[in-house]
Design a protein around this motif. Structure first.
Motif, PDB file in Angstrom:
ATOM      1  N   VAL A  13       0.707  -1.466  -0.221  1.00  0.00           N
ATOM      2  CA  VAL A  13       0.166   0.065   0.198  1.00  0.00           C
ATOM      3  C   VAL A  13       0.983   1.310  -0.439  1.00  0.00           C
ATOM      4  O   VAL A  13       0.642   2.503  -0.965  1.00  0.00           O
ATOM      5  CB  VAL A  13      -0.864  -0.202   1.080  1.00  0.00           C
ATOM      6  CG1 VAL A  13      -1.399   1.202   1.413  1.00  0.00           C
ATOM      7  CG2 VAL A  13      -2.026  -1.623   0.863  1.00  0.00           C
ATOM      8  N   GLU A  16       2.419   2.016  -3.355  1.00  0.00           N
ATOM      9  CA  GLU A  16       1.950   2.631  -4.357  1.00  0.00           C
ATOM     10  C   GLU A  16       1.231   3.550  -4.450  1.00  0.00           C
ATOM     11  O   GLU A  16       1.080   4.470  -5.077  1.00  0.00           O
ATOM     12  CB  GLU A  16      -0.107   1.546  -4.168  1.00  0.00           C
ATOM     13  CG  GLU A  16       0.887  -0.109  -4.515  1.00  0.00           C
ATOM     14  CD  GLU A  16      -0.914  -1.187  -4.572  1.00  0.00           C
ATOM     15  OE1 GLU A  16      -1.768  -1.059  -4.698  1.00  0.00           O
ATOM     16  OE2 GLU A  16      -0.534  -2.181  -4.556  1.00  0.00           O
ATOM     17  N   LYS A  74       2.449   0.157 -10.653  1.00  0.00           N
ATOM     18  CA  LYS A  74       2.084   0.289  -9.559  1.00  0.00           C
ATOM     19  C   LYS A  74       0.748  -0.760 -10.205  1.00  0.00           C
ATOM     20  O   LYS A  74       0.413  -1.332  -9.747  1.00  0.00           O
ATOM     21  CB  LYS A  74       1.180   2.397  -9.698  1.00  0.00           C
ATOM     22  CG  LYS A  74       0.116   2.820  -8.842  1.00  0.00           C
ATOM     23  CD  LYS A  74      -0.965   2.989  -9.013  1.00  0.00           C
ATOM     24  CE  LYS A  74      -1.528   2.977  -7.967  1.00  0.00           C
ATOM     25  NZ  LYS A  74      -2.672   3.862  -8.157  1.00  0.00           N
ATOM     26  N   GLU A  75       0.639  -0.810 -11.725  1.00  0.00           N
ATOM     27  CA  GLU A  75      -0.166  -2.064 -12.342  1.00  0.00           C
ATOM     28  C   GLU A  75       0.357  -3.288 -12.056  1.00  0.00           C
ATOM     29  O   GLU A  75      -0.602  -4.003 -11.258  1.00  0.00           O
ATOM     30  CB  GLU A  75      -0.844  -1.832 -13.316  1.00  0.00           C
ATOM     31  CG  GLU A  75      -1.480  -0.101 -13.900  1.00  0.00           C
ATOM     32  CD  GLU A  75      -1.973  -0.148 -15.392  1.00  0.00           C
ATOM     33  OE1 GLU A  75      -1.564  -1.277 -15.784  1.00  0.00           O
ATOM     34  OE2 GLU A  75      -2.205   1.004 -15.720  1.00  0.00           O
ATOM     35  N   GLN A  78      -0.458  -3.161  -8.261  1.00  0.00           N
ATOM     36  CA  GLN A  78      -1.217  -4.302  -7.859  1.00  0.00           C
ATOM     37  C   GLN A  78      -1.861  -5.622  -8.165  1.00  0.00           C
ATOM     38  O   GLN A  78      -1.946  -6.526  -6.911  1.00  0.00           O
ATOM     39  CB  GLN A  78      -2.296  -3.415  -7.853  1.00  0.00           C
ATOM     40  CG  GLN A  78      -2.263  -1.926  -7.630  1.00  0.00           C
ATOM     41  CD  GLN A  78      -2.923  -0.636  -8.046  1.00  0.00           C
ATOM     42  OE1 GLN A  78      -3.249  -0.488  -9.691  1.00  0.00           O
ATOM     43  NE2 GLN A  78      -3.128   0.348  -7.904  1.00  0.00           N
ATOM     44  N   ARG A  81       0.631  -7.730  -5.666  1.00  0.00           N
ATOM     45  CA  ARG A  81      -0.464  -8.082  -4.221  1.00  0.00           C
ATOM     46  C   ARG A  81      -1.489  -8.827  -4.205  1.00  0.00           C
ATOM     47  O   ARG A  81      -1.705  -9.147  -3.526  1.00  0.00           O
ATOM     48  CB  ARG A  81      -0.435  -6.455  -3.791  1.00  0.00           C
ATOM     49  CG  ARG A  81      -1.780  -6.537  -2.241  1.00  0.00           C
ATOM     50  CD  ARG A  81      -1.160  -4.940  -1.649  1.00  0.00           C
ATOM     51  NE  ARG A  81      -2.051  -4.226  -2.502  1.00  0.00           N
ATOM     52  CZ  ARG A  81      -3.200  -4.125  -2.594  1.00  0.00           C
ATOM     53  NH1 ARG A  81      -3.705  -4.201  -1.601  1.00  0.00           N
ATOM     54  NH2 ARG A  81      -3.685  -3.012  -3.204  1.00  0.00           N
ATOM     55  N   ARG A  82      -2.944  -8.574  -5.396  1.00  0.00           N
ATOM     56  CA  ARG A  82      -3.929  -9.151  -5.172  1.00  0.00           C
ATOM     57  C   ARG A  82      -3.809 -10.701  -5.375  1.00  0.00           C
ATOM     58  O   ARG A  82      -4.529 -11.487  -5.036  1.00  0.00           O
ATOM     59  CB  ARG A  82      -4.375  -8.981  -6.755  1.00  0.00           C
ATOM     60  CG  ARG A  82      -5.283  -7.088  -6.769  1.00  0.00           C
ATOM     61  CD  ARG A  82      -6.196  -7.116  -7.484  1.00  0.00           C
ATOM     62  NE  ARG A  82      -5.960  -5.665  -7.543  1.00  0.00           N
ATOM     63  CZ  ARG A  82      -6.194  -4.939  -8.410  1.00  0.00           C
ATOM     64  NH1 ARG A  82      -5.861  -5.540  -9.688  1.00  0.00           N
ATOM     65  NH2 ARG A  82      -5.803  -3.644  -8.444  1.00  0.00           N
TER      66      ARG A  82
END
Length: 116
Positions: A13, A16, A74-75, A78, A81-82
Motif C-alpha cells: 500500500v 502504491e 503500479k499496476e 497491484q 498484491r492481489r
C-alpha cells in the motif's frame, strides 16, 4: 512461490501510494514544460527556436513515458498484491514485464537519444 522475503500488505500500500505521488508530480511537470514551451514560442523565431522546440518536445515525451512507466509499475504491484503477496524475485519479474524489457532498461529508449 519461490524463496525470499515476503512483502506485507502495508508495504504494498505504501509503495502504491508513493507511485501515485510520483506519477502526479510527473504529470504536473509535463504540464509545466508544455506551458514553458508555449511561452518561449510566442516571441522566438528562427533556427535556434526550432531546435529548442524539437529538444523540448522530446524531453516532454520522455517525461510522459516515465510517468506511464510508473503507472505500469503500479499496476504490476497491484496485480502482484492481489495474487496473495510476493517476494522480491516475483516483483522483479513483474516489473520487467511492466517495463516491456528483459530488465536491462531497453524499454526506456529516450527520444532525446535521437536528437543528440
Amino acid at each position: 512461490m519461490s524463496g525470499g522475503q515476503r512483502l506485507s500488505e502495508q508495504h504494498f500500500v505504501k509503495f502504491e501510494n508513493d507511485l501515485d505521488v510520483a506519477s502526479g508530480h510527473l504529470a504536473t511537470n509535463v504540464k509545466n514544460l508544455v506551458l514553458a514551451l508555449e511561452a518561449v514560442q510566442t516571441g522566438w523565431t528562427g533556427g535556434a527556436a526550432g531546435e529548442f522546440d524539437v529538444a523540448q518536445r522530446a524531453l516532454n515525451e520522455d517525461h510522459e513515458a516515465v510517468r506511464k512507466l510508473v503507472e505500469r509499475i503500479k499496476e504490476a504491484v497491484q496485480l502482484t498484491r492481489r495474487a496473495g503477496g510476493a517476494n522480491d524475485q516475483e516483483l522483479a519479474t513483474t516489473f520487467r514485464k511492466a517495463n516491456g524489457s528483459g530488465g536491462d532498461g531497453s524499454g526506456l529508449k529516450s527520444k532525446l537519444d535521437d536528437y543528440y
